[in-house]
Write an enzyme that holds these catalytic residues in place. Structure first.
Site, short mmCIF file in Angstrom:
data_model
loop_
_atom_site.label_atom_id
_atom_site.label_comp_id
_atom_site.label_asym_id
_atom_site.label_seq_id
_atom_site.Cartn_x
_atom_site.Cartn_y
_atom_site.Cartn_z
N HIS A 77 -7.64 -5.66 -6.50
CA HIS A 77 -6.37 -5.83 -5.78
C HIS A 77 -5.63 -4.51 -5.63
CE1 HIS A 77 -2.16 -6.97 -5.06
NE2 HIS A 77 -2.66 -8.08 -4.51
N ALA A 78 -5.46 -3.77 -6.71
CA ALA A 78 -4.91 -2.41 -6.74
C ALA A 78 -3.41 -2.29 -6.49
CB ALA A 78 -5.66 -1.49 -5.78
N ASP A 79 -2.67 -3.39 -6.42
CA ASP A 79 -1.22 -3.29 -6.19
C ASP A 79 -0.49 -4.48 -6.82
OD1 ASP A 79 1.17 -2.23 -5.24
OD2 ASP A 79 0.99 -3.20 -3.29
N LEU A 80 -0.79 -4.76 -8.08
CA LEU A 80 -0.17 -5.90 -8.73
C LEU A 80 1.28 -5.59 -9.10
CD1 LEU A 80 -0.50 -8.76 -9.82
CD2 LEU A 80 -1.07 -7.74 -12.02
N ASN A 84 3.94 -9.35 -5.29
CA ASN A 84 2.63 -9.69 -4.75
C ASN A 84 2.04 -10.94 -5.38
OD1 ASN A 84 2.68 -7.62 -2.93
ND2 ASN A 84 1.55 -6.20 -4.22
#
Length: 105
Positions: A77-80, A84
């Site tokens: 995912h890289a953007d928790l 989000n």
């Protein structure tokens, strides 16, 4: 990325339901299920009273299920962040969905 993620069962993987994409007047559009609140919104409603361990554990478990599902198809995912993760508060107040795969790899 969303077409790849679409292969996952959204209810079992706690991933946003991606319904469709289409073009209209040279613009691209995407249709998703309707969700209404992030964990941050819920905390603000609670006047920032911290969650109990009994409230945090199911949320954490749902996130781990989502990450495991993404791992199974080779995606991070890289953007928790709280913005989000969303819920449909009216129908399932604590059924979390992971959203926003804009920087997923």
């Amino acid at each position: 990325m969303l077409r790849i993620i679409r292969a996952l069962h959204p209810d079992k993987s706690n991933i946003l339901k991606f319904l469709d994409d289409f073009k209209f007047n040279n613009h691209s559009y995407m249709a998703f299920e309707i969700l209404d609140k992030s964990p941050w919104d819920l905390m603000v409603e609670r006047m920032l009273i911290p969650c109990t361990l009994n409230e945090i554990c199911p949320v954490f478990h749902q996130l781990m299920v989502a990450f495991d599902a993404l791992k199974s198809i080779g995606i991070a995912h890289a953007d928790l962040k709280p913005d989000n993760m969303f819920v449909n508060h009216k129908d399932q107040p604590f059924k979390l969905r992971l959203i926003d795969f804009g920087v997923a790899r």
